[in-house]
Design a protein around this motif. Structure first.
Motif, PDB file in Angstrom:
ATOM      1  N   LEU A   8      60.180 -19.450  -7.879  1.00 15.80           N
ATOM      2  CA  LEU A   8      59.720 -18.733  -9.061  1.00 15.80           C
ATOM      3  C   LEU A   8      58.260 -18.336  -8.845  1.00 15.80           C
ATOM      4  O   LEU A   8      57.464 -19.142  -8.369  1.00 15.80           O
ATOM      5  N   GLY A   9      57.909 -17.119  -9.194  1.00 14.26           N
ATOM      6  CA  GLY A   9      56.539 -16.662  -9.030  1.00 14.26           C
ATOM      7  C   GLY A   9      55.724 -16.846 -10.301  1.00 14.26           C
ATOM      8  O   GLY A   9      56.269 -16.961 -11.400  1.00 14.26           O
ATOM      9  N   THR A  10      54.396 -16.872 -10.151  1.00  9.85           N
ATOM     10  CA  THR A  10      53.487 -16.879 -11.296  1.00  9.85           C
ATOM     11  C   THR A  10      52.178 -16.202 -10.882  1.00  9.85           C
ATOM     12  O   THR A  10      51.892 -16.065  -9.686  1.00  9.85           O
ATOM     13  N   LYS A  11      51.377 -15.751 -11.853  1.00 13.20           N
ATOM     14  CA  LYS A  11      50.154 -14.998 -11.561  1.00 13.20           C
ATOM     15  C   LYS A  11      49.085 -15.865 -10.914  1.00 13.20           C
ATOM     16  O   LYS A  11      48.505 -15.522  -9.896  1.00 13.20           O
ATOM     17  N   ARG A  31      55.503 -20.853  -7.349  1.00 11.30           N
ATOM     18  CA  ARG A  31      54.444 -20.475  -6.418  1.00 11.30           C
ATOM     19  C   ARG A  31      53.686 -19.272  -6.946  1.00 11.30           C
ATOM     20  O   ARG A  31      54.234 -18.453  -7.694  1.00 11.30           O
ATOM     21  N   ARG A  32      52.429 -19.167  -6.557  1.00  7.51           N
ATOM     22  CA  ARG A  32      51.648 -17.993  -6.909  1.00  7.51           C
ATOM     23  C   ARG A  32      52.214 -16.777  -6.184  1.00  7.51           C
ATOM     24  O   ARG A  32      52.570 -16.851  -5.001  1.00  7.51           O
ATOM     25  N   SER A  33      52.279 -15.642  -6.888  1.00  3.43           N
ATOM     26  CA  SER A  33      52.967 -14.472  -6.353  1.00  3.43           C
ATOM     27  C   SER A  33      52.020 -13.283  -6.193  1.00  3.43           C
ATOM     28  O   SER A  33      50.865 -13.311  -6.597  1.00  3.43           O
ATOM     29  N   ILE A  34      52.550 -12.233  -5.592  1.00  5.34           N
ATOM     30  CA  ILE A  34      51.814 -10.977  -5.450  1.00  5.34           C
ATOM     31  C   ILE A  34      51.653 -10.318  -6.819  1.00  5.34           C
ATOM     32  O   ILE A  34      52.591 -10.274  -7.603  1.00  5.34           O
ATOM     33  N   ASP A  35      50.461  -9.796  -7.106  1.00  2.47           N
ATOM     34  CA  ASP A  35      50.236  -9.162  -8.397  1.00  2.47           C
ATOM     35  C   ASP A  35      49.046  -8.215  -8.325  1.00  2.47           C
ATOM     36  O   ASP A  35      47.916  -8.630  -8.057  1.00  2.47           O
ATOM     37  N   LEU A  36      49.287  -6.950  -8.571  1.00  2.00           N
ATOM     38  CA  LEU A  36      48.241  -5.936  -8.561  1.00  2.00           C
ATOM     39  C   LEU A  36      47.115  -6.280  -9.524  1.00  2.00           C
ATOM     40  O   LEU A  36      45.924  -6.141  -9.205  1.00  2.00           O
ATOM     41  N   TYR A  37      47.459  -6.745 -10.724  1.00  2.00           N
ATOM     42  CA  TYR A  37      46.457  -6.945 -11.764  1.00  2.00           C
ATOM     43  C   TYR A  37      45.501  -8.099 -11.461  1.00  2.00           C
ATOM     44  O   TYR A  37      44.389  -8.142 -11.991  1.00  2.00           O
ATOM     45  N   VAL A  38      45.904  -9.040 -10.638  1.00  2.12           N
ATOM     46  CA  VAL A  38      44.995 -10.101 -10.223  1.00  2.12           C
ATOM     47  C   VAL A  38      43.813  -9.504  -9.470  1.00  2.12           C
ATOM     48  O   VAL A  38      42.648  -9.857  -9.713  1.00  2.12           O
TER      49      VAL A  38
END
Length: 369
Positions: A8-11, A31-38
């Motif tokens: 499962l992903g999270t920001k 786990r921490r996931s890929i995210d444009l907004y980060v």
């Protein structure tokens, strides 16, 4: 050979995520996931020197993450994968509500009844109400007990020890704890105060004046060892200090929840808190003491004690210090009240913040991804 866990992903992976849903699941791993907004939020913070709350609370994976779905903290996603979110604070902005209403959002966990009740009330007049209301579910943080009832009943103490734990010393009422406790010592009571905090002037909405930090350190010196400050300790060391204390302190000016109160309760420490937001449903006169400070609704159900100017700050500090002194004195005058409240605090955690139950609820949700 153990089966591979589903991802499962999270920001982000801050204390909030670890505390609430990055748990020891039998079948899932967060786990921490890929995210444009980060990346956009980080760039905005560097350039503008202030956070962009919209970007912090949005997520876009561009379909690149290798996970079955997501669990977010306050955030909403444009992803086509299924996801859930946990609301620490009420959500009333159209941007997130639009995504919370989409079918990809399967569940919205509310961290407290305060958030749950406000969200329900707000959504009754929202065009997104029909889609979002059925997704709301109350889920308090889990907290494992760290002492059993027999051991708690056998706990003895010669000197009552109060403890304050929070990195945000001034926002959480640490300064007022020191001032009130100094008055307690001057009144002839025998007690100790433990402070675990970074002791900087960071505060909200205004940083604390340097004079307040200097005054704090002067009062600590004046206490001749009755007030002890620890700046940096390991988690184990902090837990040992809680275990050897009798009453927890969180007289905060602004808080969404108050995790330290749960940790106090897990060791059988009743807590002294203010009446801010979710604290009034965690703490009570049965398992602690609540200081009834004047509060204002600053928008969308978020209540805090006004400190927008130096004058307001001083007035609030004086009021809170007086209330704290009265409360601390009452505890020391009637130490037998601590035992009953201690048992009630421990039972509350054991009955209402069960980790295995939270894991079961979350896994049942993820199973429908």
């Amino acid at each position: 050979m153990q089966p591979t866990k589903k991802i499962l992903g999270t920001k982000y992976m801050t204390y909030a995520e670890k505390r609430n849903f990055a748990l020891d699941f039998p079948n899932y791993e967060v786990r921490r996931s890929i995210d444009l907004y980060v990346y956009l939020a980080a760039a905005h913070l560097r350039l503008k020197k202030r956070p962009n709350t919209n970007w912090i609370n949005l997520h876009n994976d561009f379909g690149l993450d290798n996970c079955i779905g997501y669990h977010f903290w306050n955030a909403a996603s444009v992803s086509q994968k299924p996801w859930v979110t946990t609301l620490e604070l009420p959500c009333a902005d159209d941007t997130r509500l639009k995504y919370l209403a989409r079918k990809q959002c399967r569940k919205i966990f509310c961290l407290s009844s305060w958030v749950m009740n406000y969200e329900k009330s707000f959504l009754l007049n929202s065009p997104y109400g029909d889609e979002i209301l059925p997704k709301l579910q109350l889920l308090h943080p889990s907290q494992e007990a760290n002492i059993d009832e027999d051991s708690l009943l056998a706990k003895e103490f010669e000197v009552c020890r109060f403890i304050f734990i929070d990195r945000d010393f001034f926002r959480k009422g640490g300064y007022e704890c020191v001032k009130a406790f100094t008055k307690v010592l001057e009144s002839g009571f025998s007690a100790e105060l433990i402070i675990v905090s970074k002791m900087d002037t960071k505060d909200y909405p205004l940083d604390a004046p340097d004079e307040e930090l200097s005054h704090t350190l002067q009062l600590v010196e004046k206490s001749k060892g009755k007030i002890k400050i620890f700046n940096e300790l390991s988690h184990q060391e902090v837990m040992q200090l809680i275990a050897s204390s009798n009453v927890g302190l969180l007289p905060t000016y602004l808080d969404s929840y108050g995790y330290s109160v749960l940790e106090f309760f897990s060791y059988g420490l009743p807590a002294i808190t203010t009446n801010i937001n979710a604290l009034i449903e965690i703490n009570s006169s049965e398992r602690g003491w609540i200081i009834d400070m004047p509060v204002v609704d600053t928008g969308h159900g978020v209540k805090r004690i006004l400190r927008n100017s130096l004058e307001q700050r001083q007035q609030a500090s004086n009021t809170l210090t007086d209330y704290l002194f009265q409360c601390l004195s009452s505890v020391l005058e009637q130490p037998n009240t601590i035992k009953d409240k201690s048992l009630a605090a421990l039972k509350y955690v054991m009955e209402n913040h069960i980790k295995s139950r939270n894991i079961e609820i979350l896994e049942a949700t993820y199973n429908n991804f």
